[in-house]
Structure formats: structure tokens, C-alpha cells
Write a protein that holds these residues in place. Structure first.
Motif, PDB file in Angstrom:
ATOM      1  N   VAL A 141       0.437   0.765   2.981  1.00 49.97           N
ATOM      2  CA  VAL A 141      -0.659   1.383   3.733  1.00 49.97           C
ATOM      3  C   VAL A 141      -0.611   2.898   3.589  1.00 49.97           C
ATOM      4  O   VAL A 141      -1.643   3.551   3.417  1.00 49.97           O
ATOM      5  CB  VAL A 141      -0.591   0.975   5.224  1.00 49.97           C
ATOM      6  N   GLY A 184      -7.455  -7.965   1.063  1.00 51.99           N
ATOM      7  CA  GLY A 184      -7.714  -8.090   2.492  1.00 51.99           C
ATOM      8  C   GLY A 184      -6.861  -9.147   3.180  1.00 51.99           C
ATOM      9  O   GLY A 184      -7.192  -9.601   4.267  1.00 51.99           O
ATOM     10  N   LEU A 185      -5.758  -9.563   2.548  1.00 53.98           N
ATOM     11  CA  LEU A 185      -4.815 -10.493   3.181  1.00 53.98           C
ATOM     12  C   LEU A 185      -3.553  -9.694   3.446  1.00 53.98           C
ATOM     13  O   LEU A 185      -3.352  -8.656   2.866  1.00 53.98           O
ATOM     14  CB  LEU A 185      -4.479 -11.628   2.226  1.00 53.98           C
ATOM     15  N   THR A 186      -2.679 -10.205   4.299  1.00 57.00           N
ATOM     16  CA  THR A 186      -1.429  -9.468   4.414  1.00 57.00           C
ATOM     17  C   THR A 186      -0.252 -10.358   4.737  1.00 57.00           C
ATOM     18  O   THR A 186      -0.415 -11.502   5.143  1.00 57.00           O
ATOM     19  CB  THR A 186      -1.521  -8.308   5.411  1.00 57.00           C
ATOM     20  N   LEU A 235       5.128  -3.053   4.148  1.00 56.01           N
ATOM     21  CA  LEU A 235       3.706  -2.944   4.447  1.00 56.01           C
ATOM     22  C   LEU A 235       3.347  -1.485   4.747  1.00 56.01           C
ATOM     23  O   LEU A 235       2.295  -0.995   4.342  1.00 56.01           O
ATOM     24  CB  LEU A 235       3.353  -3.837   5.638  1.00 56.01           C
ATOM     25  N   SER A 253       8.112   0.675  17.067  1.00 57.05           N
ATOM     26  CA  SER A 253       8.403   1.871  17.851  1.00 57.05           C
ATOM     27  C   SER A 253       9.019   1.515  19.196  1.00 57.05           C
ATOM     28  O   SER A 253       9.974   2.147  19.642  1.00 57.05           O
ATOM     29  CB  SER A 253       7.122   2.673  18.092  1.00 57.05           C
ATOM     30  N   GLY A 305       6.898   3.374  13.180  1.00 58.27           N
ATOM     31  CA  GLY A 305       5.865   2.685  13.950  1.00 58.27           C
ATOM     32  C   GLY A 305       4.776   3.642  14.378  1.00 58.27           C
ATOM     33  O   GLY A 305       3.580   3.381  14.242  1.00 58.27           O
ATOM     34  N   PHE A 306       5.222   4.796  14.861  1.00 52.82           N
ATOM     35  CA  PHE A 306       4.277   5.785  15.351  1.00 52.82           C
ATOM     36  C   PHE A 306       3.383   6.292  14.221  1.00 52.82           C
ATOM     37  O   PHE A 306       2.164   6.352  14.348  1.00 52.82           O
ATOM     38  CB  PHE A 306       5.070   6.935  15.986  1.00 52.82           C
ATOM     39  N   ALA A 352       3.382  -2.303  14.264  1.00 51.75           N
ATOM     40  CA  ALA A 352       3.900  -0.932  14.296  1.00 51.75           C
ATOM     41  C   ALA A 352       4.343  -0.573  15.713  1.00 51.75           C
ATOM     42  O   ALA A 352       5.406   0.021  15.913  1.00 51.75           O
ATOM     43  CB  ALA A 352       2.830   0.041  13.803  1.00 51.75           C
ATOM     44  N   GLU A 376     -13.452  -9.809   7.968  1.00 53.32           N
ATOM     45  CA  GLU A 376     -13.640  -8.453   7.460  1.00 53.32           C
ATOM     46  C   GLU A 376     -14.888  -8.352   6.607  1.00 53.32           C
ATOM     47  O   GLU A 376     -15.187  -9.268   5.870  1.00 53.32           O
ATOM     48  CB  GLU A 376     -12.429  -8.022   6.650  1.00 53.32           C
ATOM     49  N   LEU A 414       2.647   4.829  11.471  1.00 51.85           N
ATOM     50  CA  LEU A 414       1.757   3.772  10.977  1.00 51.85           C
ATOM     51  C   LEU A 414       0.510   3.679  11.856  1.00 51.85           C
ATOM     52  O   LEU A 414      -0.611   3.557  11.354  1.00 51.85           O
ATOM     53  CB  LEU A 414       2.520   2.448  10.941  1.00 51.85           C
ATOM     54  N   VAL A 415       0.708   3.762  13.181  1.00 52.43           N
ATOM     55  CA  VAL A 415      -0.445   3.711  14.082  1.00 52.43           C
ATOM     56  C   VAL A 415      -1.362   4.905  13.837  1.00 52.43           C
ATOM     57  O   VAL A 415      -2.593   4.770  13.721  1.00 52.43           O
ATOM     58  CB  VAL A 415       0.017   3.671  15.556  1.00 52.43           C
ATOM     59  N   ARG A 446      -7.059   5.278   7.157  1.00 49.75           N
ATOM     60  CA  ARG A 446      -6.704   3.890   6.859  1.00 49.75           C
ATOM     61  C   ARG A 446      -6.610   3.640   5.361  1.00 49.75           C
ATOM     62  O   ARG A 446      -5.979   2.705   4.917  1.00 49.75           O
ATOM     63  CB  ARG A 446      -7.748   2.966   7.498  1.00 49.75           C
ATOM     64  N   LEU A 474      -3.318   4.359  10.659  1.00 51.23           N
ATOM     65  CA  LEU A 474      -4.404   3.394  10.797  1.00 51.23           C
ATOM     66  C   LEU A 474      -5.586   4.025  11.526  1.00 51.23           C
ATOM     67  O   LEU A 474      -6.739   3.715  11.262  1.00 51.23           O
ATOM     68  CB  LEU A 474      -3.929   2.161  11.565  1.00 51.23           C
ATOM     69  N   GLN A 475      -5.273   4.937  12.459  1.00 53.14           N
ATOM     70  CA  GLN A 475      -6.360   5.535  13.243  1.00 53.14           C
ATOM     71  C   GLN A 475      -7.080   6.636  12.480  1.00 53.14           C
ATOM     72  O   GLN A 475      -8.268   6.863  12.695  1.00 53.14           O
ATOM     73  CB  GLN A 475      -5.800   6.091  14.551  1.00 53.14           C
ATOM     74  N   THR A 486      -3.015  -6.880   0.279  1.00 56.77           N
ATOM     75  CA  THR A 486      -3.610  -6.308   1.485  1.00 56.77           C
ATOM     76  C   THR A 486      -4.737  -5.343   1.146  1.00 56.77           C
ATOM     77  O   THR A 486      -5.844  -5.456   1.654  1.00 56.77           O
ATOM     78  CB  THR A 486      -2.539  -5.554   2.299  1.00 56.77           C
ATOM     79  N   LEU A 525      -8.848   1.985  17.797  1.00 59.73           N
ATOM     80  CA  LEU A 525      -9.084   1.031  16.709  1.00 59.73           C
ATOM     81  C   LEU A 525      -9.945  -0.137  17.168  1.00 59.73           C
ATOM     82  O   LEU A 525     -10.010  -1.160  16.491  1.00 59.73           O
ATOM     83  CB  LEU A 525      -7.748   0.473  16.199  1.00 59.73           C
TER      84      LEU A 525
END
Lengths: 588, 345
Positions: free
Chosen positions: A247, A52-54, A243, B163, A291-292, B159, B345, A294-295, A302, A298-299, A48, B145
Motif C-alpha cells: 500500500v 482489488g482482492l487482498t 500489505l 497500533s 499501524g498509525f 492497522a 468496489e 497505514l491509517v 490511498r 489510507l486516509q 490488492t 474513511l
């Protein structure tokens, strides 16, 4: 302090942890879990962060490793060490099949495929009679070294972290090699990489399989640490967690995988104690937080935590120029004025739009030919037809008499055709040296296995020496180790020329090489191209700067609206009424 | 296996397929407009189904609290991003978008829930509670994003799924719930007994598809969404706010998800994590349609439903495995017919 000393210090500390009196077993268990997760996350870093793959299905690959060894050791009495290669083989074949199915598609089909795949395998593990259905397999024997069974978590700690260390070194070696450059080039899209002979499909497969194998090793170790296997740890949520680790740590760095695994494992442990107390009931509430986070990650960051961590330590001094090595063998250049490239009624239509309309012209060896025309005339499309990026709808393209239309870009590159791009196409976070060395890809032959085992050093020295030589030739020696993204647009065009020269081409295709250059730089460029020509190079260039083209070229081809409207000596073309009309509009 | 069983399985398959088709349409819509692969679509299904089941027994559903969580987070994100240009007008707008709707819906729920108004009003209320979470989710997770790669958006979507599943566990607990059927009628068609609920599902699904078709073909908002789907930059240049397009796409997706949940709540027991698998079956269909074609996705969804029905008859333990492995040959065919390799990308 060099990074090697830091690494050795860390290894020493890690080796001492279990023998320090008073360290609770619980810590060791946690460290063991971190080690197991690091192996999987390391694969994802490569897949990743670098490629750039995941994949969300890494946990399923762990499952293959774990179930293979559990089944073979319990039902058939195999020794654990014998099952490791079997587990790797099975996982490798499975990854190969999945990779073959999804790798040709755009980037998001692989993760979607892995979600479907991950769920199917999770259910399959829980349904198969031979794997013990939902109860799984129990009484898996422990690992055994020299007759000594590793029951104790302190003992298996050393095995796990030895594997982590070996995997880290192997991953580092792989990235720091010819194949590694090709992997890193995947992020820039396939066109540039393929134009220098990288088989991107194959490289993607290699990375995917490599990451699956690391996951299988983790699963294999897990089975012998836990001494029981069931489907629970191999579900899609575990895949998502891996993952998250990659990240968080910093997709793109081997150390980031360990950092991310450590943080997520510890955080999960803490949350699993804290949250049920807070909410007053049992449940996997840590996933809300994961989850939270991770978001948010990413924001806001990253790139993960590793680059930030690395920036805390003082920058190392400028690395030296790659050591001089025996120059790579060169192609023999053709004699002057032989027909080299020939287009016959080449045609390309995109739906109803005819971008190139039956264009024919020849390029003779040791000539500089200019391809000119107004914007949108089809010049870059002609370049793409010659280099195999696009395939013509009709007509022929021949190189040294052989047809090269409808051949893949890598095959065209192999024949000695190198190019630059109108829209600069370099990897901005890769160094100038690595970008240029990518051009020499076809002049090396060492593959991924040789890189893993560091058997590629002699060849790698020659490739890097070649890249450095070409960078010095274009006058950017000072910038060699800087990330390409920090250079100006004009400098990047020159970097692209150096990269093309690294291929040792017979024919050089330059798409607007002088755009964005200052006057003096243009003169230097013209001088360099003239020198290349005197050394036997043939050059086809697209350019808008007329004084640049007029002074340099032997022959001009003019296209407008996809059709050739004139060709000949520069002076004749300049006087041609059709050319004047195309450039300046109709005579008033 | 006799013909009655075959007909029965087909009926079952078409009913499930109709729901998957709705989800597939929502997935294709959201992907086209925002490039987000909406993994949490299944959670909207769970939310809708569990909400209806709670309303059925006259209780205030946990989603009322969830809606406040979503709105509160969205308000925080929006407020933070516009902290430097605060004005009375802006505060009014924030209130109108992020405070008033959840407040009205929650108060309405508190008032109406104990009344047990009957299937239809309860279904509408359930959708009204869940649908606004869509745009709030977009605001929180995806709008910041919007320019990122598909891959980053996909990771964010996974993600969000994680959640939202956890939150569902928190607000509804681990027990499964089932709602009373919208229609208790049943009749026989030739040799085949047909349940009213199945007919209701099919009619509702087809009705919604027609409504969506009219929305995208006939209204300016629908056309704006399509324009965003074709070209984000171009849409922005002609004055379409792409962030708004994204929120509307998410609103429609959440509403469709809740609607699907309401439809299936009476026929299956839904747990806090059931939606994921249901949503993924919509995905299998959407992927068959290449994430672009609505008719192909809808047709594939019915196929998925029928495969699932037959798989559960012949090899019920391997049902999910068979359904998800459909995706592999589909990807293989796509892979072999794709000539062009291009990364985003």
C-alpha cells in the motif's frame, strides 16, 4: 530517457553495489531483506492494487516455501534447487484450495479467510514434530551454484535480486496482456467483465495463486539465506507488514512494491533501534508507528507513493497507435429476417416484485428493434435476462433457436451477444484502448503462462489493432490513450459501443446509447448504427429519445410495469392508445 | 472420557462461548452500521482485562494514559477537520466531547484506584475507562474513511489492531496479568462442580444480550442505528447523522469488549496480545452468521467455545488451529450456496 534505459541503469547500479569497496555487510543484508520482501509485495500489488482482492496470509505462504526446502534439504538431503519446484507446487495447491473456498464470496471474505488461515498455519509450523516445533529446523544448506556454496550475503544478494528482476518482468508481462486486462477489470465488479467472457472466478484464482507463488519463492530464498527456519517470521504481523509495503509503495505498480519494501524495511530497522531507547524497554514498538502510518496513508494517499514519484518525471510523449496487424477472423452474419432472439413468457420476480411479467417478443436478424417504455418498466431487467446477468424466474429466452436463459454471462457472450450498460461500466483509470480491448477478450486465447513468457505478442497485436480500429470507427482516436475516467459521459457510452463491437457480435444490445449525447452526436450515432445494420448486425436498443428511436428502428416493443403493452412498426406503435396512455398518463 | 469430563468440557465451552457470543454481536453490529470489520475488537478485551487486573492490586492502570492518547488524537483529527469553521460554540463542543470525559474518568481513576473498592465497582470503572476509546478510535481511523470500500476499511482495522497492540505493550509491559474472580463461590450440580465465576459470566452475557435486544427494539437511538445499518444514504436523508451512528456503534463495541475482558480476566491470564485471538474467535462466529445474523452468530459462538474446549482436551497443542479452521468449511458452504457474485468496489 525511456523507462527501459532507467531500468537498465538501475540494474547496473544494483549489480555494482556489493563490489564497491567499503559498503558495509549490514547494508547488503538490508538490501537482501528488501529483495525478499519485494517478491511478496509484488504479489500483493497484483492481488490488492490491481485485482482489488487482498490477503493478510502471505507470510504463511512464505512459510510453506521456507519449511518445504528446509525439511527436504536437511532431513532428506535434497539439493536446494530441486526443492524450489516442490515448494512452488505445495504452495500452489494450498492457495488453490483456499482460493476455491473464498473467491466466490464478496471481497472481504478472502482477507478474513487469510487471517484465520495465516494464524492456523503459524501455530501449525510451531507445533509439528517434523518441522522441529518452536525451535524450527537448523543447518539448512546454502544455495550452490556450479560447485560454489553461497554463504556470503554478497553472493546470495545476486541470487535474490535476480529473482526480484525476473519476478518484476514476469509481473509486468502478465499485467500487459489479455489476462492482465481481465485482472485489471476485476476492480470494476464482475458484471462488465463477465459480459465480455472473462471468467472472473478463474482470473481471481490465477492472481491469488501467482501472488502465493511469489511469496513461496521469497520463503525459499529466506531459508537458504538464513540457513535456519522457525515459525517467527511467518506470523500474521508479518503478513500485515507485507500489505503495508504494497500500500505504501503504491498498490498497482511493480516498482511500487520494491519502493514500499525498501521504505518499510529501512524504517523498521531504524525504529527497532530508536524506539526501545525512547521508551526504555524492549518490544516491537515499531508496530505502533506502522499501524498509525497505514491509517494515515489510507486516509490521505490511498494510491501510495509510486504515482507521486512517477509524476516527478516529465510525462512521456503520447504512445503511438498499436501497430496494424492482421485483422481477427470474423463471425459470419446470419441472413436477413431469420429469427435470432426470441423471448417466450419471460418472467422475473424479485421477492414480491414482478419486474418482468411474461414478456414475449422476437428479434429478427439484420433488424434494429427498439425496446421502449417509461422508467422502471423493466427494460434493463430484460437486457439482463437476455445476457445472463440475471436468470429468469420463468419462461424462455432463445438465441438462434437454442435456450440461453440460465446460462452464465460468459457463455452468452461466447454466442455473439454483446451489450452496453445503462450506468456506464468502464474502468476509469484504465486507458480507453485497454477498456475497448477487453471487449475482444474472447477472440484471443493466450493464457497467463503465455503472457508471463511473452509468447502472446502476435495475438496481443491483433487484439489491440482490433480495439484501435473500433475506436477509430467511433471517432475517438484522439482519446485512445487517455484514462477512460477523463472522458465525458456521452463519450463513455460510445466507448462502451466500441467495446461491444470488439466482441464481433451478431446481436448488439444497447442500453440508452444516446443518453447524454448532443444533437449532432446523436445523428452520428444513428448513422453508425444504420451502417452496422447494413453490414449484417442485429441491434436491440433501449432508448428514451423518441425521435432517435422512430427514425432508426424497424420494429418497436413497448413495455410498462413489466408487461408488454404493444409492438409493431414505429408509426403504428406511436398511434397506439395504450402507448400514449403509458407515456402521457390517462387521456383527460 | 467419562460423562463428568464431557459435562465439564461443555460447561467450559459454554462459558467461553458466551464471551465469544458477546464479541460476535459487537462485530456484527459494527459491520452492519459502519461496514468496518472490527479486527481491534480483541484489543478492547485486553484493555478491559488488564485494567481490572491493575485495579485489583490498587494500581492506576495503563489504560488511563491510553485514554488520554486516544482522546488527544481524536481531538486533533476533529479540530483539524473543522479548522475552517472554528467558533466559541465549536470549541465548547470539542471540549465537552474530547477533553471533559477523559479528564473526569482519569481523575476518578487516580482517586479510586488505590481504594480497592471491590470487584463490582472496579469492573464498572474498568469498562468506563475503556469504552470511550471506541468512539475516539472511530473518529481517528474510520470516520474519515466512511465512504471507502469494505476492503480499505478492513486494512485500516488491521492497522488499528497493530497500533493498539503495540500501545498495550508500551503501557502494560509484556507480563501477563490475572484478576481476582468476581465471585469466588462454587457449588456442585449433580456430579459437576460449577464455579461461581462461570455462572456469573453466563448470566452477565445473557443479561447484556437482553439489554441490547431492548436497546435496538425499543429505543429511538437503537432504531436509528438499525436504520443506518439497512441503508446509510436513506438514514441520512431522514436526518440520522451516520457519523454519530458509527461512534455509537463503536462505543457499544468497545464497552462490550471491555465487559468481556472484565469477565474473563479472572479465569485466564491475559497478555498484551491475547485479545487478538479471543476477538478472532468472535469473528469465526460472526462469519458463520454471515456478518448479518445476530442469533446465528451467538449460536455459532457457543459452538466455537465447545469445539475449543474439546480440542484443548484432546489435542491441546492444536487447539487454535482447529478453532480457526472451522471457518474454512463455513466459507465453503457459503461459497457453494452463493449464486450471485458481486464486488463492493
Amino acid at each position: 530517457m525511456s523507462s527501459r534505459t532507467i531500468l537498465l541503469a538501475l540494474v547496473a547500479v544494483a549489480a555494482l553495489v556489493p563490489v564497491i569497496p567499503g559498503v558495509p555487510v549490514f547494508w547488503i543484508t538490508l538490501l537482501n531483506n528488501i529483495g525478499l520482501a519485494s517478491l511478496v509485495a509484488m504479489g500483493l500489488v497484483l492481488l490488492t492494487g490491481v485485482g482489488g482482492l487482498t490477503s493478510f496470509g502471505q507470510a504463511a505462504f512464505c512459510g510453506f516455501g521456507a519449511y518445504t526446502t528446509a525439511l527436504l534439504t536437511t532431513a532428506y538431503g535434497f539439493s536446494p534447487w530441486v526443492t524450489l519446484p516442490v515448494a512452488l507446487l505445495i504452495t500452489g495447491v494450498v492457495a488453490l484450495i483456499l482460493g476455491l473456498v473464498t473467491m466466490r464470496l464478496s471481497g472481504h471474505y478472502l482477507p478474513l479467510g487469510t487471517i484465520a488461515w495465516g494464524i492456523s498455519l503459524y501455530f501449525l509450523f510451531g507445533e509439528l514434530e517434523i518441522l522441529g516445533k518452536h525451535d524450527g529446523l537448523i543447518a539448512v544448506p546454502p544455495l550452490n551454484i556450479a560447485g560454489y556454496d553461497l554463504y556470503d550475503s554478497r553472493a546470495i544478494y545476486y541470487v535474490i535480486w535476480t529473482f526480484v528482476l525476473l519476478a518484476g518482468i514476469a509481473t509486468h508481462n502478465l499485467l500487459d496482456s489479455r489476462v492482465g486486462r481481465a485482472i485489471r477489470a476485476l476492480r470494476g465488479g464482475s458484471v462488465a467483465a463477465e459480459s465480455f467472457g472473462v471468467k472472473t472466478f478463474r482470473v481471481k484464482l490465477i492472481v491469488f495463486i501467482y501472488s502465493a507463488l511469489l511469496a513461496a519463492i521469497s520463503g525459499w530464498l529466506f531459508a537458504h539465506m538464513q540457513r535456519a527456519v522457525n515459525q517467527t517470521p511467518f506470523g500474521i504481523n508479518a503478513g500485515i507488514e507485507y500489505l503495508f509495503m504494497a500500500v505504501l509503495g503504491g498498490a498497482g505498480h511493480v516498482g511500487g512494491a520494491i519502493l514500499g519494501s525498501g521504505l518499510v524495511t529501512i524504517l523498521k530497522d531504524q525504529l527497532q533501534r530508536l524506539l526501545p531507547q525512547l521508551f526504555g524497554s524492549k518490544g516491537n514498538y515499531e508496530m505502533i508507528v506502522f499501524g498509525f502510518l497505514l491509517v494515515v496513508l489510507l486516509q490521505t494517499a490511498r494510491e501510495g507513493l509510486w504515482p507521486w514519484l512517477a509524476s516527478l518525471f516529465p510525462a512521456r510523449q503520447q504512445p503511438p497507435r498499436p501497430v496494424a496487424a492482421e485483422p481477427l477472423p470474423r463471425r459470419t452474419m446470419p441472413d436477413a429476417a431469420e429469427p435470432l432472439l426470441s423471448l417466450k413468457s419471460a418472467r422475473k420476480s424479485f421477492g414480491g416484485l414482478l419486474a418482468v411479467n411474461d414478456v414475449s417478443f422476437d428479434v429478427r436478424s439484420r433488424e434494429i428493434v427498439g425496446l421502449i417504455g417509461p422508467n422502471g418498466a423493466g427494460k434493463s431487467t430484460i437486457f439482463n435476462l437476455v445476457t445472463g446477468v440475471l436468470w429468469p424466474t420463468g419462461g424462455e429466452v432463445r438465441f438462434k433457436g437454442e435456450r440461453i436463459d440460465s446460462q452464465h454471462a460468459q457463455a452468452v457472450a461466447r454466442r455473439g451477444i454483446a451489450r452496453t450498460f445503462q450506468h456506464v461500466n468502464v474502468l476509469s483509470n484504465m486507458s480507453v484502448l485497454d477498456n475497448v480491448a477487453l471487449g475482444a477478450h474472447l477472440r484471443g486465447s493466450k493464457g497467463s503462462l503465455a503472457s508471463l513468457a511473452r509468447l502472446d505478442r502476435a495475438e496481443e497485436r491483433r487484439l489491440l489493432n482490433e480495439a484501435a480500429t473500433q475506436i477509430e470507427r467511433i471517432g475517438l482516436a484522439e482519446q485512445m490513450h487517455r484514462p477512460a475516467g477523463s472522458l465525458s459521459l456521452g463519450q463513455l457510452r460510445i466507448v462502451e459501443i466500441a467495446r461491444a463491437l470488439c466482441l464481433d457480435p451478431v446481436l448488439l444490445l444497447l442500453d440508452e446509447p444516446a443518453a447524454g449525447l448532443r444533437h449532432m452526436e446523436k445523428r452520428e450515432l444513428a448513422a453508425m448504427l444504420a451502417k452496422l445494420k447494413s453490414e449484417g448486425m442485429t441491434i436491440l436498443l433501449v432508448e428514451h429519445d423518441m425521435s432517435f428511436v422512430m427514425g432508426l428502428t424497424d420494429h418497436l416493443v413497448v413495455v410498462d410495469f413489466g408487461t408488454k403493452i404493444a409492438e409493431g412498426k414505429p408509426a403504428d406503435v406511436r398511434a397506439n392508445p395504450a402507448v400514449i396512455e403509458a407515456y402521457l398518463g390517462g387521456v383527460a | 472420557m467419562d460423562s463428568t469430563i464431557v459435562l465439564f468440557l461443555i460447561q467450559d465451552g459454554i462459558t467461553n462461548g458466551a464471551v465469544y457470543a458477546l464479541l460476535a454481536l459487537a462485530l456484527v453490529l459494527v459491520f452492519a452500521v459502519t461496514r468496518v470489520i472490527l479486527v481491534p475488537q480483541g484489543e478492547f478485551v485486553t484493555y478491559g482485562a488488564l485494567t481490572l487486573a491493575m485495579l485489583d492490586v490498587g494500581k492506576v492502570p495503563g489504560t488511563a494514559g491510553l485514554l488520554i492518547v486516544f482522546a488527544g488524537l481524536a481531538l486533533l483529527v476533529e479540530g483539524w477537520s473543522s479548522r475552517n469553521r472554528m467558533s466559541a460554540q465549536l470549541i465548547g463542543r470539542l471540549g465537552l466531547l474530547y477533553v471533559v470525559p477523559p479528564l473526569v474518568i482519569v481523575l476518578l481513576t487516580l482517586w479510586l484506584a488505590p481504594m480497592k473498592l471491590g470487584p463490582l465497582p472496579q469492573a464498572l470503572l474498568a469498562i468506563a475507562i475503556v469504552a470511550p476509546m471506541g468512539p475516539y478510535l472511530y473518529r481517528i481511523a474510520f470516520q474519515p474513511l466512511a465512504e471507502a470500500s469494505i476492503l480499505v476499511l478492513l486494512i485500516a482495522a488491521v492497522a488499528a489492531h497493530l497500533s493498539m497492540t503495540g500501545l498495550c505493550l508500551l503501557f502494560f509491559g509484556p507480563e501477563g496479568l490475572r484478576a481476582a474472580p468476581l465471585s469466588g463461590a462454587s457449588f456442585t450440580l449433580g456430579p459437576l462442580p460449577v464455579s461461581g465465576q462461570n455462572v456469573a459470566i453466563c448470566i452477565a452475557a445473557i443479561g447484556l444480550m437482553i439489554a441490547l435486544y431492548l436497546f435496538f427494539g425499543r429505543t429511538i437511538l437503537g432504531k436509528a442505528l438499525r436504520a443506518t445499518a439497512v441503508n446509510r444514504l436513506g438514514a441520512r436523508l431522514v436526518g440520522i447523522r451516520t457519523a454519530l451512528s458509527g461512534q455509537i456503534a463503536f462505543l457499544i463495541a468497545a464497552a462490550i469488549g471491555a465487559f468481556s475482558g472484565v469477565l474473563i480476566a479472572p479465569v485466564t491470564t491475559i497478555y498484551y496480545d491475547s485479545g487478538f485471538l479471543i476477538g478472532l474467535k468472535g469473528f469465526v462466529a460472526a462469519i458463520v452468521g454471515g456478518l448479518v445474523s445476530y442469533p446465528l452468530a451467538a449460536a455459532a459462538a457457543v459452538f466455537v467455545g465447545i469445539v475449543e474446549a474439546f480440542a484443548s482436551f484432546w489435542a491441546s497443542a492444536f487447539k487454535e488451529i482447529i478453532v480457526f479452521l472451522i471457518i474454512i468449511p463455513v466459507l465453503l458452504v457459503r461459497s457453494l450456496t452463493t449464486t450471485h457474485v458481486e464486488e463492493d468496489e
